[in-house]
Design a protein around this motif. Structure first.
Motif, mmCIF file in Angstrom:
data_model
loop_
_atom_site.group_PDB
_atom_site.id
_atom_site.type_symbol
_atom_site.label_atom_id
_atom_site.label_comp_id
_atom_site.label_asym_id
_atom_site.label_seq_id
_atom_site.Cartn_x
_atom_site.Cartn_y
_atom_site.Cartn_z
ATOM 1 N N ASP A 96 -10.895 44.309 26.217
ATOM 2 C CA ASP A 96 -9.766 43.386 26.348
ATOM 3 C C ASP A 96 -9.499 43.152 27.830
ATOM 4 O O ASP A 96 -9.400 44.105 28.614
ATOM 5 N N CYS A 132 -6.873 41.331 30.496
ATOM 6 C CA CYS A 132 -5.534 40.760 30.575
ATOM 7 C C CYS A 132 -5.626 39.251 30.820
ATOM 8 O O CYS A 132 -6.401 38.808 31.681
ATOM 9 N N HIS A 191 -12.595 39.959 25.528
ATOM 10 C CA HIS A 191 -11.516 39.361 24.737
ATOM 11 C C HIS A 191 -10.314 39.189 25.661
ATOM 12 O O HIS A 191 -9.700 40.171 26.077
ATOM 13 N N GLN A 196 -7.114 38.958 25.971
ATOM 14 C CA GLN A 196 -5.890 39.200 25.212
ATOM 15 C C GLN A 196 -5.325 40.556 25.613
ATOM 16 O O GLN A 196 -6.033 41.400 26.147
ATOM 17 N N ASP A 197 -4.054 40.749 25.338
ATOM 18 C CA ASP A 197 -3.409 42.031 25.599
ATOM 19 C C ASP A 197 -2.890 42.584 24.277
ATOM 20 O O ASP A 197 -1.841 42.168 23.789
ATOM 21 N N GLN A 198 -3.650 43.492 23.702
ATOM 22 C CA GLN A 198 -3.252 44.103 22.446
ATOM 23 C C GLN A 198 -2.881 45.584 22.621
ATOM 24 O O GLN A 198 -2.568 46.265 21.660
ATOM 25 N N LYS A 199 -2.945 46.041 23.850
ATOM 26 C CA LYS A 199 -2.656 47.457 24.105
ATOM 27 C C LYS A 199 -1.181 47.631 24.424
ATOM 28 O O LYS A 199 -0.653 47.010 25.338
ATOM 29 N N PRO A 200 -0.486 48.492 23.671
ATOM 30 C CA PRO A 200 0.940 48.698 23.949
ATOM 31 C C PRO A 200 1.145 49.469 25.240
ATOM 32 O O PRO A 200 0.234 50.153 25.725
ATOM 33 N N ALA A 203 3.231 40.647 26.286
ATOM 34 C CA ALA A 203 2.530 40.201 25.077
ATOM 35 C C ALA A 203 3.253 40.671 23.816
ATOM 36 O O ALA A 203 2.749 40.520 22.710
ATOM 37 N N ASN A 250 3.846 43.688 22.870
ATOM 38 C CA ASN A 250 3.418 44.978 22.334
ATOM 39 C C ASN A 250 4.526 46.001 22.607
ATOM 40 O O ASN A 250 5.092 46.033 23.703
#
Length: 484
Positions: free
Chosen positions: A139, A141, A193, A195-199, A261, A263
């Protein structure tokens, strides 16, 4: 003059006939030679056959560099007879060296001899390894460039060939490829990817479990929050919950934060507001039980005297006595599953294995997760030094971080070996009670003389203004000095 053409014609016809005869003779001779060779080869010359794993070999094979050379099986036949034992094998293969090796198989029967050559080509046929540092799915940013995490390439013959790796970025893919000196090729792909899916990450300052006494001010150590894309988010942390230090009990503080994002990260802290023990209070505590014939009688006495106590149980004794302790309002606390010092104190892992075993028993019987414990031998024991230097210093700190509270004693009844009569236990306890402190009395409910002394101890305490209570989650910890 007219006869000459006729003579020439006859000569030409005769010459043509001789040529035909020569061709026929040559063809017949060749046919005889071929048939003879076939017959001799079949009937007179031994035939050598090579095979690997049941598959017949031709004149050559390819062996990979450093691959173990397994010599093919061979057998020879002569007139349908097995003459394998007459085969002589000459030559060897060194797979640690690239090259061409020839193995000769000679077979001789009588005057007939057959030789066969197997050519072994040792080549580098393995593709190099190519590994990525980090994940193959990354991922990134949004709005930022991917920072290369690294890669490594190694070949079985050429060694480290990382410098030969070619990197090509195509949209959301990074293609890594490498070729060794022998031309063997390897390619791997890393997928990006955006995207920012990490909390975010929230780290508690201080401990998960914080203790404060009634009337004291609670200073929240707070937290530190950070995010892989947004950086420091500590100022955006929201705290839910409050601590009332005027009222004893457990309070939960929940810390949460969102990144851009959306999260979310969340952690919790438990703050225990404890009551300081009142001077003149007597906590009767019993170790090592339960035991039929003593614990049940002790429970009868406590019920008749309307006194609550604390039982630090083991994995021994009847289940129904632990159930009864709980149902009759006593505190069922944890002591040890085995009481085997050499096992318990040989390592931190062993200690917790033993502790969680007895905790599971209590959970199964009472439906409760007990968090009040007493170390075998107490926190001040020195026997643990024999099995693991410094283990008590580790455990006394670590159990608190795991949500346990441990309780020692300040009045030992002497029933662990010093005394062996009810009178001795009784007189020792009542002579050491004090109204200038809390009194945590160490007793053992597996001892008959403790059982027989109990009622008189309780009656003495009541007659002399002492108050009896049980240890709970609100009780101030009483601990001894750690000696290991």
């Amino acid at each position: 003059m007219r006869s000459r053409p006729k003579i020439k014609k006859r000569i030409k016809q005769k010459h043509s006939s001789n040529s035909t005869k020569r061709i026929v003779f040559f063809a017949l001779s060749l046919f005889v030679i071929i048939i003879s060779y076939i017959l001799i080869s079949y009937f007179c010359i031994p035939k050598i056959t090579l095979e690997i794993k049941g598959k017949k070999l031709g004149s050559s094979i390819v062996l990979n560099y450093k691959e173990k050379y397994n010599a093919p099986k061979y057998y020879a036949k002569y007139r349908d007879q097995d003459v394998t034992e007459k085969v002589e094998v000459v030559g060897n293969v060194d797979s640690n060296q690239l090259g061409v090796y020839k193995i000769y198989y000679h077979s001789k029967v009588g005057i007939f001899r057959r030789s066969r050559v197997l050519t072994v080509f040792v080549k580098d046929t393995s593709a190099p390894s190519l590994s990525l540092v980090g994940s193959s799915d990354v991922d990134v940013c949004p709005g930022r460039k991917y920072q290369e995490q690294g890669f490594k390439a190694y070949d079985n013959f050429d060694g480290n060939i990382t410098e030969k790796v070619k990197v090509k970025k195509i949209r959301d893919r990074i293609i890594y490829s490498v070729r060794d000196a022998a031309g063997n090729f390897r390619e791997v792909v890393r997928h990006l990817h955006y995207q920012d899916q990490k909390p975010p990450t929230i780290l508690l300052k201080g401990d998960i479990y914080e203790n404060v006494y009634v009337g004291e001010k609670f200073e929240d150590p707070f937290v530190q929050a950070s995010d892989n894309c947004d950086g420091d988010l500590s100022k955006k942390v929201v705290v839910e919950g409050a601590v009332d230090t005027n009222v004893p009990g457990e309070y939960e503080l929940k810390y949460s934060v969102y990144d851009q994002a959306h999260n979310k990260a969340e952690v919790k802290r438990i703050v225990r507001v404890l009551e300081r023990g009142k001077n003149g209070t007597v906590y009767l505590t019993f170790d090592d039980g339960p035991r039929a014939g003593t614990t049940d009688v002790i429970l009868d006495i406590l019920k008749e005297e309307n006194v609550k106590a604390t039982f630090f149980v083991t994995n021994s004794g009847p289940d129904e006595l632990i159930v009864r302790e709980d149902q009759e309002g006593h505190t069922v606390a944890l002591h040890t599953a085995s009481h085997n010092y050499s096992y318990i104190y040989s390592s931190v892992d062993n200690y917790y294995s033993d502790l969680y075993s007895v905790r599971e028993r209590v959970r199964r019987l009472t439906g409760k997760d007990a968090d009040i414990i007493r170390f075998p031998g107490g926190s001040s024991n020195t026997i643990s030094r024999k099995y693991s230097e410094g283990i008590m210093s580790i455990l006394t700190s670590d159990v608190l971080k795991r949500g346990f509270r441990y309780y020692d004693w300040n009045l030992a009844s002497g029933d662990a070996g010093e005394f062996d009569t009810a009178d001795e236990v009784y007189h020792y306890v009542i002579s050491h009670l004090s109204k200038e402190r809390i009194n945590v009395v160490l007793m053992h409910d597996i001892k008959p003389y403790t059982r027989d002394a109990l009622r008189r101890i309780i009656q003495y305490g009541k007659e002399n203004g002492y108050v009896f209570d049980k240890i709970t989650s609100k009780t101030e910890m009483l601990t001894q000095r750690v000696n290991n």
